[in-house]
Scaffold this motif. Structure first.
Motif, PDB file in Angstrom:
ATOM      1  N   PHE A 169      52.466 132.247-104.368  1.00 41.94           N
ATOM      2  CA  PHE A 169      51.289 132.679-103.621  1.00 41.94           C
ATOM      3  C   PHE A 169      50.571 131.441-103.105  1.00 41.94           C
ATOM      4  O   PHE A 169      50.070 130.622-103.887  1.00 41.94           O
ATOM      5  CB  PHE A 169      50.356 133.502-104.517  1.00 41.94           C
ATOM      6  N   GLU A 170      50.571 131.298-101.769  1.00 36.26           N
ATOM      7  CA  GLU A 170      49.911 130.164-101.111  1.00 36.26           C
ATOM      8  C   GLU A 170      50.405 128.834-101.683  1.00 36.26           C
ATOM      9  O   GLU A 170      49.624 127.997-102.159  1.00 36.26           O
ATOM     10  CB  GLU A 170      48.389 130.281-101.225  1.00 36.26           C
ATOM     11  N   GLU A 171      51.749 128.662-101.683  1.00 34.37           N
ATOM     12  CA  GLU A 171      52.408 127.429-102.128  1.00 34.37           C
ATOM     13  C   GLU A 171      52.129 127.107-103.593  1.00 34.37           C
ATOM     14  O   GLU A 171      52.125 125.952-104.014  1.00 34.37           O
ATOM     15  CB  GLU A 171      51.986 126.233-101.265  1.00 34.37           C
ATOM     16  N   ARG A 172      51.916 128.115-104.381  1.00 34.17           N
ATOM     17  CA  ARG A 172      51.701 127.931-105.817  1.00 34.17           C
ATOM     18  C   ARG A 172      52.606 128.884-106.578  1.00 34.17           C
ATOM     19  O   ARG A 172      52.706 130.062-106.228  1.00 34.17           O
ATOM     20  CB  ARG A 172      50.245 128.181-106.193  1.00 34.17           C
ATOM     21  N   THR A 173      53.247 128.376-107.618  1.00 33.66           N
ATOM     22  CA  THR A 173      54.105 129.201-108.459  1.00 33.66           C
ATOM     23  C   THR A 173      53.261 129.954-109.478  1.00 33.66           C
ATOM     24  O   THR A 173      52.455 129.347-110.197  1.00 33.66           O
ATOM     25  CB  THR A 173      55.145 128.336-109.180  1.00 33.66           C
ATOM     26  N   VAL A 174      53.444 131.252-109.532  1.00 34.89           N
ATOM     27  CA  VAL A 174      52.675 132.110-110.430  1.00 34.89           C
ATOM     28  C   VAL A 174      53.654 132.876-111.306  1.00 34.89           C
ATOM     29  O   VAL A 174      54.622 133.469-110.805  1.00 34.89           O
ATOM     30  CB  VAL A 174      51.772 133.082-109.651  1.00 34.89           C
ATOM     31  N   PHE A 175      53.409 132.861-112.609  1.00 32.65           N
ATOM     32  CA  PHE A 175      54.194 133.630-113.577  1.00 32.65           C
ATOM     33  C   PHE A 175      53.349 134.817-114.035  1.00 32.65           C
ATOM     34  O   PHE A 175      52.298 134.640-114.657  1.00 32.65           O
ATOM     35  CB  PHE A 175      54.600 132.772-114.777  1.00 32.65           C
ATOM     36  N   LEU A 176      53.822 136.010-113.702  1.00 29.56           N
ATOM     37  CA  LEU A 176      53.137 137.235-114.085  1.00 29.56           C
ATOM     38  C   LEU A 176      53.759 137.812-115.348  1.00 29.56           C
ATOM     39  O   LEU A 176      54.987 137.827-115.486  1.00 29.56           O
ATOM     40  CB  LEU A 176      53.225 138.266-112.959  1.00 29.56           C
ATOM     41  N   VAL A 177      52.915 138.286-116.240  1.00 24.05           N
ATOM     42  CA  VAL A 177      53.381 138.917-117.472  1.00 24.05           C
ATOM     43  C   VAL A 177      52.741 140.287-117.573  1.00 24.05           C
ATOM     44  O   VAL A 177      51.504 140.400-117.658  1.00 24.05           O
ATOM     45  CB  VAL A 177      53.041 138.062-118.711  1.00 24.05           C
ATOM     46  N   ASP A 178      53.560 141.322-117.514  1.00 25.89           N
ATOM     47  CA  ASP A 178      53.092 142.691-117.678  1.00 25.89           C
ATOM     48  C   ASP A 178      53.280 143.079-119.137  1.00 25.89           C
ATOM     49  O   ASP A 178      54.412 143.149-119.636  1.00 25.89           O
ATOM     50  CB  ASP A 178      53.876 143.633-116.763  1.00 25.89           C
ATOM     51  N   THR A 179      52.189 143.306-119.823  1.00 24.15           N
ATOM     52  CA  THR A 179      52.234 143.599-121.254  1.00 24.15           C
ATOM     53  C   THR A 179      52.188 145.102-121.490  1.00 24.15           C
ATOM     54  O   THR A 179      51.817 145.886-120.605  1.00 24.15           O
ATOM     55  CB  THR A 179      51.059 142.933-121.978  1.00 24.15           C
ATOM     56  N   ALA A 180      52.564 145.482-122.703  1.00 16.64           N
ATOM     57  CA  ALA A 180      52.461 146.888-123.092  1.00 16.64           C
ATOM     58  C   ALA A 180      51.010 147.272-123.293  1.00 16.64           C
ATOM     59  O   ALA A 180      50.128 146.416-123.421  1.00 16.64           O
ATOM     60  CB  ALA A 180      53.270 147.133-124.369  1.00 16.64           C
ATOM     61  N   GLY A 181      50.734 148.572-123.298  1.00 21.19           N
ATOM     62  CA  GLY A 181      49.370 149.049-123.480  1.00 21.19           C
ATOM     63  C   GLY A 181      48.770 148.541-124.775  1.00 21.19           C
ATOM     64  O   GLY A 181      49.389 148.618-125.843  1.00 21.19           O
ATOM     65  N   TRP A 182      47.546 148.013-124.676  1.00 21.28           N
ATOM     66  CA  TRP A 182      46.905 147.405-125.848  1.00 21.28           C
ATOM     67  C   TRP A 182      46.456 148.503-126.797  1.00 21.28           C
ATOM     68  O   TRP A 182      45.674 149.375-126.460  1.00 21.28           O
ATOM     69  CB  TRP A 182      45.709 146.571-125.401  1.00 21.28           C
ATOM     70  N   LEU A 183      46.941 148.413-128.023  1.00 19.85           N
ATOM     71  CA  LEU A 183      46.559 149.353-129.073  1.00 19.85           C
ATOM     72  C   LEU A 183      46.149 148.572-130.304  1.00 19.85           C
ATOM     73  O   LEU A 183      46.754 147.556-130.639  1.00 19.85           O
ATOM     74  CB  LEU A 183      47.721 150.301-129.431  1.00 19.85           C
TER      75      LEU A 183
END
Length: 620
Positions: free
Chosen positions: A359-373
């Motif tokens: 995104f805009e010449e920047r590396t982004v690592f996304l982490v989708d976590t499980a629902g917080w319980l």
């Protein structure tokens, strides 16, 4: 004579007899004879005087490729063809054949250009265990659930197998007979979409259970959807059958799949990884050699430019929240592709899925976590593992995006529930940057919901500030992940918050700021007012400051809160946790240092006109 020999042998110990029998039963070849050159000087001496006329130096033994006993050629023809070896060079021993190395240095290839290998198979055959073995980390959840699916999304990682590097994909268990619209049917469709961009597929079967009818259906599915993909059959869980010698019978059944020779492996113990390496190496080498050479040069240049930019370092973003608030939908909207499984079912995501994009010449690592319980101690199976994995990813992230449900906020008239407040407070305690995202704003549109829409936009920031007073100015973004609205606004706010989290202020600038701030601060008691000598920043991520005080008095909690609030307002550090520590400098130490320095200078100035006197003072 024979009787004496038998008696002598009978007197020997049993150990010597056993050793003799072992050597007789396992004869060792004699070393090749070395050339012997005897000269008359060897037989010099009075003892050899009567035999000098009969002794002759023997001819040197010949060593060649066709030698007989003692290196003598068997025939005249062999004698002509057998070259004489130098007397000093011993024969070379044949050692073990060295392991062949890859023709391509995969460690220097950009990860975006690496070949892709996908792991497929029916449920509970060990795909996630092999994925963890290849990437050398325990990222994928592994649990023995024959009647359930643990993996539901496509997980990606960089595999390290010897000197090979490739992108490996862990897929969900395939069930081709699943009903339309079910979770299994959706996971199968997702695997089919990802299969189009892979080069090699590793088809895993459980060798303990034998070849099942579902394995045959998966094989047919691979032939239908995997055109041009090389498939390798791997018989997993073979560590016990290898000891019993039953692998040959199981391999005969694996041949019926029609994908060539199977490989016996064990993802849990690492058995068979060498054979898997030898099978994958030529396939991956051919793929890399077919790539155009211009891409390699361009990627090397681009990676070098990125490494020189400190401000463009990778950003770790974790998306957290309660179940069924739209975290996976938000991840797909940010990536602009169907990367993870979404649906109306609550708790659909089990694994913490990590994805990379720019995104805009920047590396982004996304982490989708499980629902917080909240952990109640009653979780069993994959649910307990999901909670632990979510907490670990929360600690690794730089920026934490807490996702809220706008429809629930409008109905309950409260912004954050208890579990969401716990997430935010834990993120602040760990020093992470915080961003709040209100999702599902599309459900509050229309004439009837226009009032609720405005109330939610006004009430959420105020209530968040009341619930989290320790962090002021938390940014709030209102989006609709299903429609893709607000994607750019979310990423810009995340990048802006990350830059504030990495901010460093010079000491001179902080001290100028401190003089202005302390002048407008109202102290309770001017007599006991602590004097701040100077103020400096010792750490970033999060910003950490140290106040050096004179004397033993310390700043009160109200004074520290005043400094923290002033820092956030004057330097625009909203949503960033700030830490301020105190360090006191005793006044006696200051006075002693000040008193010693002028006296030494005074003596030097008085005696500086006469060099002799100066040297005497220095020597004393």
């Amino acid at each position: 004579m024979a009787v004496a020999f038998v008696r002598t042998v009978s007197r020997r110990s049993r150990r010597s007899i056993l050793s003799l029998s072992f050597h007789l039963s396992n004869p060792r070849p004699f070393p090749p004879a070395s050339p012997i050159a005897l000269t008359p000087k060897t037989y010099s001496g009075p003892a050899f005087a009567p035999f000098r006329g009969f002794l002759r130096p023997p001819a040197p033994c010949l060593r060649g490729p066709h030698h007989g006993l003692c290196g003598i050629p068997r025939s005249d023809d062999d004698l002509k063809l057998a070259p004489l070896a130098p007397p000093g060079d011993p024969p070379k021993k044949k050692g073990k054949s060295a392991k062949k190395k890859s023709r391509v240095d995969f460690t220097k290839v950009d990860p975006a250009l690496l070949p892709t290998v996908i792991l497929v198979g029916r449920p509970n055959v060990g795909k996630s265990a092999l994925f963890n073995r290849l990437i050398r980390r325990r990222e994928a959840l592994v649990y023995n659930t024959p009647d359930d699916h643990v993996t539901r999304d496509i997980r990606e990682g960089i595999a390290k197998l010897g000197d090979l590097r490739f992108r490996v994909l862990d897929s969900a268990g395939l069930e081709t007979a699943a009903t339309s619209g079910s979770i299994l049917h959706r996971t199968t469709e997702m695997t089919g979409n990802v299969l189009a961009r892979t080069k090699v597929a590793i088809f895993l079967i459980d060798v303990r259970d034998g070849l099942q009818p579902l394995d045959m259906e998966v094989g047919k599915w691979l032939r239908k959807h995997g055109h041009g993909i090389h498939t390798i059959v791997a018989m997993n869980k073979s560590e016990s059958l290898d000891e019993q010698g039953l692998l040959t019978a199981e391999a005969g059944q694996a041949y019926t799949l029609g994908f060539g020779d199977p490989i016996a492996i064990s993802a849990e113990t690492g058995f068979g990884m060498a054979e898997l390496y030898e099978t994958l190496r030529p396939l991956l080498e051919d793929y890399m050699l077919q790539l155009p050479s211009d891409n390699h040069a361009q990627d090397v240049i681009s990676t070098a430019v990125e490494e020189n930019r400190d401000c463009k370092s990778p950003l770790q973003l974790a998306i957290v929240g309660r179940p069924n608030v739209g975290k996976s939908t938000l991840l797909n909207a940010l990536l602009q592709e169907e990367r993870v499984l979404v649906g109306p079912e609550a708790g659909l995501t089990r694994d913490s899925i990590r994805a990379q994009f720019r995104f805009e010449e920047r590396t982004v690592f996304l982490v989708d976590t499980a629902g917080w319980l909240q952990r109640s101690g009653k979780e069993k199976g994959p649910a307990s593992l999901s909670v632990m994995q979510t907490r670990k990813n929360l600690m690794r992230a730089h920026v934490i995006a807490v996702v809220l449900d706008a429809e629930e906020i409008a109905k309950a008239k409260t912004s954050m529930k208890h579990s969401e407040v716990v997430i935010a407070r834990q993120a602040v305690e760990e020093g992470r940057a915080l961003v709040v995202i209100v999702n599902k704003m599309d459900l509050l549109r229309g004439k009837h919901n226009s009032i609720l829409h405005e109330q939610v936009i006004k009430a959420v920031p105020q209530e968040i500030q009341t619930v989290l007073p320790q962090v002021t100015g938390i940014p709030v973004v209102f989006v609709s992940a299903l429609e893709g609205r607000g994607r750019v606004a979310v990423m810009r706010q995340v990048v802006d918050t990350y830059q504030k989290w990495c901010l460093r202020l010079s000491t001179a600038r902080l001290n100028r700021w401190l003089r202005k701030v302390m002048s407008r601060h109202s102290w309770k008691d001017q007599a006991t007012q602590p004097k701040i000598k100077y103020f400096t920043q010792v750490k970033a991520r999060p910003p950490t400051f140290v106040a050096f005080l004179s004397g033993k008095t310390h700043l009160a909690d109200t004074d520290i809160r005043f400094l923290t609030k002033s820092l956030k307002e004057d330097f625009d550090l909203g949503g960033i946790p700030i830490r301020i520590t105190q360090h006191s400098v005793p006044r006696k130490a200051e006075l002693s240092k000040k008193s010693k320095k002028p006296s030494a200078r005074k003596n030097v100035r008085i005696l500086s006109e006469k060099r002799v006197a100066l040297t005497e003072v220095v020597s004393s």
